[in-house]
Design an enzyme around this catalytic site. Sequence first.
Site, short mmCIF file in Angstrom:
data_model
loop_
_atom_site.label_atom_id
_atom_site.label_comp_id
_atom_site.label_asym_id
_atom_site.label_seq_id
_atom_site.Cartn_x
_atom_site.Cartn_y
_atom_site.Cartn_z
N GLY A 156 24.25 6.50 -18.83
CA GLY A 156 25.48 6.34 -19.62
C GLY A 156 25.19 6.48 -21.10
CB ALA A 157 22.28 7.90 -22.80
NE ARG B 250 32.59 6.73 -23.44
CZ ARG B 250 33.76 6.94 -22.87
NH1 ARG B 250 34.45 8.02 -23.21
NH2 ARG B 250 34.25 6.09 -21.99
N GLY C 19 15.63 15.16 -34.18
CA GLY C 19 15.47 15.09 -35.64
C GLY C 19 14.49 14.00 -36.06
CB VAL D 254 24.38 6.54 -11.79
CG1 VAL D 254 23.79 6.78 -13.16
CG2 VAL D 254 25.74 5.86 -11.89
CG ASN E 116 24.70 1.57 -20.96
OD1 ASN E 116 25.16 0.56 -21.50
ND2 ASN E 116 25.24 2.78 -21.11
CG ASN F 74 38.74 -10.68 -18.27
OD1 ASN F 74 39.47 -11.54 -18.74
ND2 ASN F 74 38.61 -9.49 -18.81
CE1 TYR G 74 32.63 -3.32 -16.27
CE2 TYR G 74 33.24 -5.53 -16.97
CZ TYR G 74 32.54 -4.35 -17.18
OH TYR G 74 31.75 -4.21 -18.30
CB ILE H 135 30.53 -4.29 -27.21
CG1 ILE H 135 29.65 -5.41 -26.63
CG2 ILE H 135 29.75 -3.44 -28.22
CD1 ILE H 135 29.19 -6.47 -27.60
P1 NAD Z 1 31.67 3.66 -22.38
O1 NAD Z 1 32.78 3.90 -21.42
O2 NAD Z 1 31.91 3.86 -23.84
O3 NAD Z 1 30.38 4.52 -21.96
C1 NAD Z 1 29.93 4.57 -20.63
C2 NAD Z 1 29.14 5.85 -20.42
O4 NAD Z 1 28.74 5.87 -19.05
C3 NAD Z 1 30.00 7.12 -20.65
O5 NAD Z 1 29.29 8.03 -21.46
C4 NAD Z 1 30.22 7.65 -19.25
O6 NAD Z 1 30.35 9.07 -19.19
C5 NAD Z 1 28.98 7.16 -18.52
N1 NAD Z 1 29.22 7.08 -17.07
C6 NAD Z 1 30.28 6.55 -16.45
N2 NAD Z 1 30.17 6.71 -15.11
C7 NAD Z 1 29.01 7.37 -14.90
C8 NAD Z 1 28.34 7.83 -13.73
N3 NAD Z 1 28.88 7.67 -12.52
N4 NAD Z 1 27.15 8.48 -13.87
C9 NAD Z 1 26.62 8.68 -15.10
N5 NAD Z 1 27.21 8.26 -16.24
C10 NAD Z 1 28.39 7.61 -16.14
O7 NAD Z 1 31.21 2.15 -22.07
P2 NAD Z 1 30.39 1.12 -22.98
O8 NAD Z 1 31.38 0.17 -23.57
O9 NAD Z 1 29.41 1.79 -23.83
O10 NAD Z 1 29.67 0.29 -21.82
C11 NAD Z 1 28.32 0.50 -21.44
C12 NAD Z 1 27.90 -0.60 -20.47
O11 NAD Z 1 28.09 -1.88 -21.07
C13 NAD Z 1 28.73 -0.62 -19.18
O12 NAD Z 1 27.90 -0.95 -18.09
C14 NAD Z 1 29.72 -1.73 -19.42
O13 NAD Z 1 30.17 -2.29 -18.23
C15 NAD Z 1 28.87 -2.70 -20.23
N6 NAD Z 1 29.65 -3.63 -21.04
C16 NAD Z 1 30.47 -3.18 -22.03
C17 NAD Z 1 31.19 -4.10 -22.76
C18 NAD Z 1 32.11 -3.69 -23.87
O14 NAD Z 1 32.79 -4.57 -24.42
N7 NAD Z 1 32.18 -2.44 -24.27
C19 NAD Z 1 31.08 -5.46 -22.48
C20 NAD Z 1 30.24 -5.87 -21.46
C21 NAD Z 1 29.51 -4.94 -20.75
#
Ligand code: NAD
Length: 244
Positions: A12-13, A15, A50, A62, A88, A147, A153, A186
């Site tokens: 999930g790298a 973004r 870079g 995944v 992630n 929640n 989730y 976040i």
């Molecule tokens: P995001 O939606 O901004 O990014 C998630 C990334 O994962 C995306 O680039 C997406 O394309 C990729 N992804 C999704 N499904 C996929 C798959 N099947 N295979 C490969 N890649 C996949 O989310 P984020 O906010 O950056 O969250 C990242 C992690 O942190 C997640 O596990 C989320 O549950 C956890 N998290 C986020 C928050 C928050 O407040 N943002 C809070 C608690 C936990």
Amino acid sequence: MNFEGQAALITGAGRGIGKTIALKLAVSGADTILVDMSPEMDDVRKEIEGMNRKCLTFQVDVTDLEAIYAMVNNIIEELGEIHILVNNAGITQDNLFMRMKPEQWSKVIDVNLNGVFNVTKAVIRSMVKQRYGKIINISSVVGFSGNPGQVNYSSTKSALVGFTKSLAREVGTRGVTVNAVAPGFIDTAMTQALNESQQEAILQQIPLGRMGDAGDIANAVAFLASKEASYITGTVLHVNGGMY
Ligand code: NAD
């Protein structure tokens, strides 16, 4: 913290939190492997290159175990071993339980939990063989607090705690640590999808009075991935501004 000579795979790298973790590890010396379902990883790769670090990208889902195995074989040929794995990638498909469709339940379990199984399964053999590895799973505060609208989730995020603690007990003597980071709210695309009144309600629960940023999570992950954390395994690091 110095990761020179180490390779880190982050799912999930493309973004959000995953991208920031990849940049943090790269700036601290790691070669990185970016895995995302979305093809938009080029900007991150260019930024890492870079810094004169190697960076491989794989557009892989995944949930696709076969593709994950093929990818890991490819990485090991190209870079040698993988030292750090950050699970992630994650999604939400929110709905009140009474209205939640079986597909919303299954999809979230498939990505957030089966996805972690798949990638870890493919990587762990090489970590055990080299007697070194750092696995960090991204859980969530809602896996602890619950929640409304997130039965699917939050179930996956608390399941990751059991996964983390059990695997830590299995592979500790092989030099592999397994930990989790549980972010609070976040500021990423995931939380920007919440409406204004939901965001207000969340802010009122956070003693530090702000949402976290992705860098707050990346710092915690980098610590758990570092040699400085070598006596820490099976634990969850809460990074939530004090809300839980
Ligand atoms: P995001 O939606 O901004 O990014 C998630 C990334 O994962 C995306 O680039 C997406 O394309 C990729 N992804 C999704 N499904 C996929 C798959 N099947 N295979 C490969 N890649 C996949 O989310 P984020 O906010 O950056 O969250 C990242 C992690 O942190 C997640 O596990 C989320 O549950 C956890 N998290 C986020 C928050 C928050 O407040 N943002 C809070 C608690 C936990």
